[in-house]
Design a protein around this motif. Structure first.
Motif, PDB file in Angstrom:
ATOM      1  N   SER A 186     -20.645 -24.160 -23.898  1.00  0.00           N
ATOM      2  CA  SER A 186     -19.746 -25.309 -23.977  1.00  0.00           C
ATOM      3  C   SER A 186     -20.376 -26.458 -24.750  1.00  0.00           C
ATOM      4  CB  SER A 186     -19.372 -25.770 -22.563  1.00  0.00           C
ATOM      5  OG  SER A 186     -18.529 -26.895 -22.597  1.00  0.00           O
ATOM      6  N   VAL A 187     -21.662 -26.699 -24.515  1.00  0.00           N
ATOM      7  CA  VAL A 187     -22.353 -27.783 -25.222  1.00  0.00           C
ATOM      8  C   VAL A 187     -22.343 -27.531 -26.727  1.00  0.00           C
ATOM      9  CG1 VAL A 187     -24.605 -28.858 -25.610  1.00  0.00           C
ATOM     10  CG2 VAL A 187     -23.809 -28.461 -23.279  1.00  0.00           C
ATOM     11  N   CYS A 188     -22.640 -26.301 -27.127  1.00  0.00           N
ATOM     12  CA  CYS A 188     -22.659 -25.974 -28.558  1.00  0.00           C
ATOM     13  C   CYS A 188     -21.267 -26.080 -29.177  1.00  0.00           C
ATOM     14  CB  CYS A 188     -23.209 -24.563 -28.768  1.00  0.00           C
ATOM     15  SG  CYS A 188     -24.958 -24.370 -28.370  1.00  0.00           S
ATOM     16  N   LEU A 189     -20.274 -25.538 -28.492  1.00  0.00           N
ATOM     17  CA  LEU A 189     -18.911 -25.525 -29.026  1.00  0.00           C
ATOM     18  C   LEU A 189     -18.356 -26.921 -29.232  1.00  0.00           C
ATOM     19  CD1 LEU A 189     -17.079 -22.653 -27.098  1.00  0.00           C
ATOM     20  CD2 LEU A 189     -17.483 -22.797 -29.557  1.00  0.00           C
ATOM     21  N   ASN A 190     -18.716 -27.840 -28.355  1.00  0.00           N
ATOM     22  CA  ASN A 190     -18.130 -29.178 -28.392  1.00  0.00           C
ATOM     23  C   ASN A 190     -19.035 -30.215 -29.040  1.00  0.00           C
ATOM     24  OD1 ASN A 190     -15.490 -28.962 -26.683  1.00  0.00           O
ATOM     25  ND2 ASN A 190     -17.025 -27.800 -25.557  1.00  0.00           N
ATOM     26  N   SER A 191     -20.034 -29.749 -29.766  1.00  0.00           N
ATOM     27  CA  SER A 191     -20.882 -30.656 -30.533  1.00  0.00           C
ATOM     28  C   SER A 191     -20.302 -30.826 -31.931  1.00  0.00           C
ATOM     29  CB  SER A 191     -22.306 -30.093 -30.627  1.00  0.00           C
ATOM     30  OG  SER A 191     -22.318 -28.913 -31.406  1.00  0.00           O
ATOM     31  N   ARG A 192     -20.878 -31.737 -32.704  1.00  0.00           N
ATOM     32  CA  ARG A 192     -20.412 -31.924 -34.079  1.00  0.00           C
ATOM     33  C   ARG A 192     -20.831 -30.774 -34.979  1.00  0.00           C
ATOM     34  NH1 ARG A 192     -22.355 -37.184 -33.508  1.00  0.00           N
ATOM     35  NH2 ARG A 192     -24.167 -36.612 -34.751  1.00  0.00           N
ATOM     36  N   ARG A 193     -21.897 -30.069 -34.590  1.00  0.00           N
ATOM     37  CA  ARG A 193     -22.454 -29.026 -35.459  1.00  0.00           C
ATOM     38  C   ARG A 193     -22.626 -27.727 -34.675  1.00  0.00           C
ATOM     39  NH1 ARG A 193     -27.353 -30.180 -38.665  1.00  0.00           N
ATOM     40  NH2 ARG A 193     -28.430 -30.757 -36.764  1.00  0.00           N
ATOM     41  N   PRO A 194     -21.531 -27.051 -34.350  1.00  0.00           N
ATOM     42  CA  PRO A 194     -21.614 -25.832 -33.536  1.00  0.00           C
ATOM     43  C   PRO A 194     -22.518 -24.762 -34.134  1.00  0.00           C
ATOM     44  CG  PRO A 194     -19.341 -26.585 -33.685  1.00  0.00           C
ATOM     45  CD  PRO A 194     -20.126 -27.407 -34.660  1.00  0.00           C
ATOM     46  N   SER A 195     -22.399 -24.525 -35.437  1.00  0.00           N
ATOM     47  CA  SER A 195     -23.202 -23.470 -36.056  1.00  0.00           C
ATOM     48  C   SER A 195     -24.691 -23.757 -35.932  1.00  0.00           C
ATOM     49  CB  SER A 195     -22.825 -23.312 -37.532  1.00  0.00           C
ATOM     50  OG  SER A 195     -23.553 -22.249 -38.121  1.00  0.00           O
ATOM     51  N   SER A 196     -25.069 -25.018 -36.146  1.00  0.00           N
ATOM     52  CA  SER A 196     -26.478 -25.390 -36.045  1.00  0.00           C
ATOM     53  C   SER A 196     -27.010 -25.178 -34.641  1.00  0.00           C
ATOM     54  CB  SER A 196     -26.675 -26.856 -36.454  1.00  0.00           C
ATOM     55  OG  SER A 196     -26.551 -27.013 -37.846  1.00  0.00           O
ATOM     56  N   PHE A 197     -26.229 -25.575 -33.647  1.00  0.00           N
ATOM     57  CA  PHE A 197     -26.728 -25.477 -32.279  1.00  0.00           C
ATOM     58  C   PHE A 197     -26.638 -24.056 -31.726  1.00  0.00           C
ATOM     59  CE2 PHE A 197     -26.013 -30.106 -32.477  1.00  0.00           C
ATOM     60  CZ  PHE A 197     -27.312 -30.489 -32.165  1.00  0.00           C
ATOM     61  N   PHE A 198     -25.690 -23.269 -32.207  1.00  0.00           N
ATOM     62  CA  PHE A 198     -25.704 -21.854 -31.842  1.00  0.00           C
ATOM     63  C   PHE A 198     -26.953 -21.185 -32.415  1.00  0.00           C
ATOM     64  CE2 PHE A 198     -20.936 -21.800 -31.041  1.00  0.00           C
ATOM     65  CZ  PHE A 198     -21.079 -21.497 -29.695  1.00  0.00           C
ATOM     66  N   SER A 199     -27.303 -21.541 -33.643  1.00  0.00           N
ATOM     67  CA  SER A 199     -28.523 -21.008 -34.244  1.00  0.00           C
ATOM     68  C   SER A 199     -29.749 -21.465 -33.464  1.00  0.00           C
ATOM     69  CB  SER A 199     -28.629 -21.464 -35.706  1.00  0.00           C
ATOM     70  OG  SER A 199     -29.834 -21.006 -36.294  1.00  0.00           O
ATOM     71  N   TRP A 200     -29.748 -22.726 -33.063  1.00  0.00           N
ATOM     72  CA  TRP A 200     -30.864 -23.292 -32.294  1.00  0.00           C
ATOM     73  C   TRP A 200     -31.015 -22.573 -30.957  1.00  0.00           C
ATOM     74  CZ3 TRP A 200     -32.185 -25.947 -27.855  1.00  0.00           C
ATOM     75  CH2 TRP A 200     -33.337 -26.736 -27.901  1.00  0.00           C
ATOM     76  N   ILE A 201     -29.886 -22.318 -30.298  1.00  0.00           N
ATOM     77  CA  ILE A 201     -29.915 -21.612 -29.018  1.00  0.00           C
ATOM     78  C   ILE A 201     -30.428 -20.183 -29.198  1.00  0.00           C
ATOM     79  CG2 ILE A 201     -28.398 -20.514 -27.314  1.00  0.00           C
ATOM     80  CD1 ILE A 201     -29.087 -23.306 -26.595  1.00  0.00           C
ATOM     81  N   LEU A 202     -29.984 -19.522 -30.249  1.00  0.00           N
ATOM     82  CA  LEU A 202     -30.451 -18.159 -30.499  1.00  0.00           C
ATOM     83  C   LEU A 202     -31.961 -18.129 -30.711  1.00  0.00           C
ATOM     84  CD1 LEU A 202     -27.627 -16.765 -32.823  1.00  0.00           C
ATOM     85  CD2 LEU A 202     -28.097 -16.137 -30.447  1.00  0.00           C
ATOM     86  N   LEU A 203     -32.481 -19.100 -31.441  1.00  0.00           N
ATOM     87  CA  LEU A 203     -33.929 -19.179 -31.634  1.00  0.00           C
ATOM     88  C   LEU A 203     -34.646 -19.343 -30.298  1.00  0.00           C
ATOM     89  CD1 LEU A 203     -34.161 -21.493 -34.785  1.00  0.00           C
ATOM     90  CD2 LEU A 203     -34.622 -19.046 -34.675  1.00  0.00           C
ATOM     91  N   ALA A 204     -34.070 -20.170 -29.428  1.00  0.00           N
ATOM     92  CA  ALA A 204     -34.674 -20.388 -28.115  1.00  0.00           C
ATOM     93  C   ALA A 204     -34.630 -19.121 -27.262  1.00  0.00           C
ATOM     94  CB  ALA A 204     -33.954 -21.533 -27.397  1.00  0.00           C
ATOM     95  N   LEU A 205     -33.507 -18.416 -27.304  1.00  0.00           N
ATOM     96  CA  LEU A 205     -33.379 -17.175 -26.536  1.00  0.00           C
ATOM     97  C   LEU A 205     -34.341 -16.110 -27.054  1.00  0.00           C
ATOM     98  CD1 LEU A 205     -29.482 -16.938 -26.196  1.00  0.00           C
ATOM     99  CD2 LEU A 205     -31.121 -17.717 -24.480  1.00  0.00           C
ATOM    100  N   PHE A 206     -34.466 -16.007 -28.365  1.00  0.00           N
ATOM    101  CA  PHE A 206     -35.400 -15.040 -28.936  1.00  0.00           C
ATOM    102  C   PHE A 206     -36.834 -15.381 -28.546  1.00  0.00           C
ATOM    103  CE2 PHE A 206     -32.205 -14.463 -32.620  1.00  0.00           C
ATOM    104  CZ  PHE A 206     -31.487 -13.552 -31.865  1.00  0.00           C
ATOM    105  N   ASP A 207     -37.116 -16.668 -28.474  1.00  0.00           N
ATOM    106  CA  ASP A 207     -38.464 -17.082 -28.107  1.00  0.00           C
ATOM    107  C   ASP A 207     -38.776 -16.718 -26.652  1.00  0.00           C
ATOM    108  OD1 ASP A 207     -40.705 -18.444 -29.408  1.00  0.00           O
ATOM    109  OD2 ASP A 207     -40.557 -19.835 -27.735  1.00  0.00           O
ATOM    110  N   LEU A 208     -37.736 -16.645 -25.828  1.00  0.00           N
ATOM    111  CA  LEU A 208     -37.912 -16.239 -24.433  1.00  0.00           C
ATOM    112  C   LEU A 208     -38.190 -14.746 -24.294  1.00  0.00           C
ATOM    113  CD1 LEU A 208     -35.099 -18.136 -22.473  1.00  0.00           C
ATOM    114  CD2 LEU A 208     -37.547 -18.319 -22.072  1.00  0.00           C
ATOM    115  N   ILE A 209     -37.595 -13.949 -25.162  1.00  0.00           N
ATOM    116  CA  ILE A 209     -37.556 -12.502 -24.941  1.00  0.00           C
ATOM    117  C   ILE A 209     -38.325 -11.686 -25.975  1.00  0.00           C
ATOM    118  CG2 ILE A 209     -35.516 -11.883 -26.292  1.00  0.00           C
ATOM    119  CD1 ILE A 209     -36.101 -10.959 -22.603  1.00  0.00           C
ATOM    120  N   LEU A 210     -38.657 -12.289 -27.109  1.00  0.00           N
ATOM    121  CA  LEU A 210     -39.347 -11.561 -28.174  1.00  0.00           C
ATOM    122  C   LEU A 210     -40.803 -11.997 -28.296  1.00  0.00           C
ATOM    123  CD1 LEU A 210     -36.636 -11.588 -31.010  1.00  0.00           C
ATOM    124  CD2 LEU A 210     -37.069  -9.827 -29.294  1.00  0.00           C
TER     125      LEU A 210
END
Length: 281
Positions: A124-148
């Protein structure tokens, strides 16, 4: 007063002080929720931080066995999220990241309810921000950092949290990749534009394939659900890669550097993963 409510509600204080009754917790949560809705607090520069702390406090209280408290917490969480839906377009990049970091820490909680709420809130935070694509990418980087890189020592809670968040995110990635970001009013003027990339999509695909062979049936279920949503809503670039006669020719989930540049620049750390919840001071 609001700071005291956060202090008394946090689980780390429950053993040190007299146990807080469910009735008192409901009262404190109501006070926090009411404060979040006040115009004076919304106009404060600390509002994003307070909103993140409020959500974190509500989520940490979800483990309580009292059904009345749980029902109240659902209402208060919805109030916080509806508040963000209105203000998200006006939040700066820095403020968005404060919220994302708070929810990410809850994503590895041992509580299913907390993980589910955190994953939904992150999306929800990413979708309702001004830059959804940027924050979805940011979240993916964070998730990968948790698991990879993937290995056998990962906590099941971490795996489930990451898969759950990916399941919530992947249906929105195709649209996010096609929609341009808006940087108007961004507090970070020189920040590099981030977008969801083909490599990130392939990492998601490789991850779900890898965890489909996990010994825990809960992980397998979460994996299949994530894979279903990924294939159902696959962006065109991913469709092209998966149907290519050459296939995926390189490993993307093994021997991956643990801390990527984006997380480093954002001072992003996960010091409390083993405890499965974030401590709010």
């Amino acid at each position: 007063m609001l700071g005291w409510k956060f202090h008394i509600l946090h689980p780390k204080h429950w053993k040190k002080e007299s146990l807080t009754s469910a009735k008192d917790k409901i009262l404190h949560c109501s006070t926090i929720s009411d404060a979040i809705c006040t115009s004076s607090l919304r106009s404060s520069t600390d509002f994003p931080k307070v909103l993140g702390l409020a959500m974190d406090t509500f989520l940490l209280c979800c483990d309580d066995e009292n059904s009345d408290l749980k029902n109240q917490l659902k209402k208060h969480c919805n109030i916080c999220l509806k508040t963000y839906l209105v203000l998200g377009q006006f939040a700066s990049d820095k403020e968005i990241k404060i919220l994302l970091k708070a929810f990410l820490s809850n994503l590895v909680s041992s509580s299913t309810i907390v993980r589910r709420a955190a994953a939904s809130s992150l999306t929800s935070v990413c979708l309702n921000s001004r830059r959804p694509s940027s924050f979805f990418s940011w979240i993916l980087l964070a998730l990968f950092d948790l698991i990879l890189p993937v290995h056998d020592d990962h906590s099941t809670y971490v795996i489930l949290g990451v898969l759950l968040c990916l399941r919530h995110i992947v249906p929105h990635l195709s649209k996010a990749m096609m929609s341009p970001n808006s940087k108007s009013g961004s507090i970070i003027q020189n920040e590099e534009e981030m977008i969801v990339t083909k490599e990130q999509l392939l990492k998601i695909y490789k991850l779900v394939l890898h965890f489909s062979n996990h010994p825990d049936h809960n992980v397998i279920t979460a994996t299949l659900e994530t894979l279903y949503h990924l294939l159902k809503c696959a962006p065109k670039v991913l469709q092209h890669e998966l149907t290519s006669p050459y296939g995926i020719t390189k490993s993307l989930i093994f021997d991956v550097p643990k801390l990527n540049r984006a997380m480093s620049e954002s001072n992003f750390f996960f010091p409390l993963l083993e405890k499965h919840f974030v401590v709010v001071d």
